[in-house]
Scaffold this active site. Structure first.
Site, short mmCIF file in Angstrom:
data_model
loop_
_atom_site.label_atom_id
_atom_site.label_comp_id
_atom_site.label_asym_id
_atom_site.label_seq_id
_atom_site.Cartn_x
_atom_site.Cartn_y
_atom_site.Cartn_z
N GLY A 150 0.83 -1.19 0.00
CA GLY A 150 0.00 0.00 0.00
C GLY A 150 0.87 1.24 0.00
O GLY A 150 1.98 1.26 -0.53
N ARG A 151 0.37 2.29 0.65
CA ARG A 151 1.07 3.56 0.64
C ARG A 151 2.47 3.43 1.24
O ARG A 151 3.45 3.94 0.68
CB ARG A 151 0.24 4.59 1.41
CG ARG A 151 0.85 5.97 1.48
CD ARG A 151 -0.12 6.98 2.04
NE ARG A 151 -0.75 6.53 3.28
CZ ARG A 151 -1.62 7.24 3.98
NH1 ARG A 151 -2.00 8.43 3.55
NH2 ARG A 151 -2.15 6.77 5.10
N SER A 171 0.30 -9.66 -0.77
CA SER A 171 -0.76 -9.38 0.19
C SER A 171 -2.01 -10.07 -0.33
O SER A 171 -2.03 -10.55 -1.48
CB SER A 171 -0.99 -7.89 0.40
OG SER A 171 -1.53 -7.30 -0.76
N THR A 230 7.32 -2.38 11.12
CA THR A 230 6.93 -1.04 11.55
C THR A 230 5.43 -0.84 11.38
O THR A 230 4.94 0.28 11.38
CB THR A 230 7.68 0.04 10.74
OG1 THR A 230 7.45 -0.17 9.35
CG2 THR A 230 9.18 0.00 11.02
N ARG A 232 2.18 -3.18 12.77
CA ARG A 232 1.54 -3.42 14.06
C ARG A 232 2.10 -4.72 14.62
O ARG A 232 2.28 -5.71 13.90
CB ARG A 232 0.01 -3.52 13.94
CG ARG A 232 -0.67 -2.20 13.61
CD ARG A 232 -0.55 -1.19 14.73
NE ARG A 232 -1.24 0.06 14.46
CZ ARG A 232 -0.70 1.11 13.85
NH1 ARG A 232 0.56 1.05 13.42
NH2 ARG A 232 -1.40 2.21 13.66
N GLU A 261 2.22 -2.38 24.34
CA GLU A 261 2.99 -1.13 24.31
C GLU A 261 2.54 -0.22 25.45
O GLU A 261 1.34 -0.10 25.68
CB GLU A 261 2.81 -0.43 22.96
CG GLU A 261 3.34 -1.25 21.80
CD GLU A 261 3.24 -0.53 20.45
OE1 GLU A 261 2.79 0.63 20.42
OE2 GLU A 261 3.60 -1.13 19.43
N HIS A 280 8.10 2.38 19.03
CA HIS A 280 6.98 2.80 18.19
C HIS A 280 7.09 4.29 17.85
O HIS A 280 6.22 5.10 18.18
CB HIS A 280 5.64 2.52 18.85
CG HIS A 280 4.51 2.43 17.85
ND1 HIS A 280 3.34 1.77 18.10
CD2 HIS A 280 4.38 2.91 16.58
CE1 HIS A 280 2.54 1.86 17.05
NE2 HIS A 280 3.16 2.56 16.10
#
Length: 313
Positions: A150-151, A171, A230, A232, A261, A280
């Site tokens: 994606g982006r 994906s 990076t 989830r 977290e 994070h």
């Protein structure tokens, strides 16, 4: 109007937007909450809450306990930690803010390079008065595997191509044509894990992606490979990853996200010498925070005028 600004770990929110323009009572919370009961207790009486991404969760039971809440602003355009449907039923408006992806793409490459060139160990040696302690690996000619295109995935691919890497991706809905538009080769799921010298995770967390990278997938990877996440934490089975790193069945991991977290102080990931950890911070840049807080102030002002903007759901 009472406004709570949550999870401002660096205590920078007040200096990055014109909060005074709201003429409101504002309280900034700089520490994470211990649990749902503490969230409800601490935020009782606030009409507006500004949440920093997914650091504090707002399921239906929490929202129901915040009886004075009228507006919940999340930084970013979506927030999986907010039950938007429940908020709507309770009469709470949920608004988002602008967002740009490049800070996380940049951190992804910081992590890739740190793991590939063994930077934590080399830096540790320098701080201790030593010199070289190991061999890094180069990236040119290696295969960059992208779990998600994606982006963010396309940003990371573009940089990988600049390093002279071959980029492959998989994906659930990726097509060969879509991948080809970005100079990336679409491959099968197993092929992605087997071919990647660096595997970078860039898929959203959902029911079908939770645990998507498990023991079976890690077993397909090369002993020399590096896993980077990076996205989830729960996309990767954390226990399986720890086991793979301990067994050296993959060379290293570089992580910015975790199941829990902040990461507990006694978490086994902290004790491994073949993992690079950051807290994070993919989106934690001055430029993006300025967008977040500027837009949050605009959201609050628009809501107060009776014309809410960037409403979610």
């Amino acid at each position: 109007m009472k406004i709570a600004v949550l999870d401002d770990y660096q205590d920078v929110a007040r200096g990055l937007a014109d909060w005074d323009s709201l003429g409101a009572e504002i309280r900034v919370f700089t520490e994470p909450f211990a649990g749902e009961a503490e969230v409800v207790e601490a935020l009782a009486g606030f009409e507006v809450i500004v949440a920093m991404r997914e650091r504090t969760r707002f399921p239906a039971r929490v929202l129901a306990g915040l009886t004075g809440l009228r507006l919940l602003v999340t930084t970013g355009p979506v927030n999986a930690a907010i039950d938007v449907a429940a908020a709507r039923e309770l009469g709470v408006v949920v608004c988002g803010t602008g967002y740009v992806a490049y800070p996380t793409a940049e951190l992804t490459w910081a992590l890739i390079l740190a793991a590939a060139r063994n930077l934590p160990a080399e830096w540790g040696s320098m701080r201790a008065g030593g010199w070289q302690v190991g061999l890094g690996v180069g990236l040119r000619g290696k295969v960059l595997g992208l779990l998600g295109l994606g982006r963010l995935g396309t940003e990371v691919a573009r940089i990988g191509q600049a390093f002279g890497m071959e980029c492959v991706a998989w994906s659930h809905n990726l097509t060969a044509d879509r991948a080809g538009e970005h100079g990336v080769t679409a491959v099968g799921r197993e092929q992605l894990f087997a071919r990647a010298d660096v595997l970078s995770v860039h898929t959203v967390l959902s029911r079908r992606t939770q645990g998507l990278v498990g023991a079976a997938e890690l077993a397909l990877m090369k002993p020399s490979s590096i896993l980077v996440n990076t996205s989830r934490g729960p996309v990767v089975d954390e226990a399986a990853l720890v086991a793979a790193l301990r067994a050296r069945s993959i060379a290293a991991a570089a992580l910015d996200v975790y199941d829990t977290e902040p990461l507990p102080a006694d978490h086994p990931l902290r004790d491994l010498d073949n993992v690079v950890l950051t807290p994070h911070i993919g989106y934690v840049t001055r430029e993006l925070y300025e967008i977040f807080y500027r837009d949050a102030v605009e959201d609050i002002a628009a809501f107060r005028s009776g014309r809410p903007i960037r409403v979610l759901g």
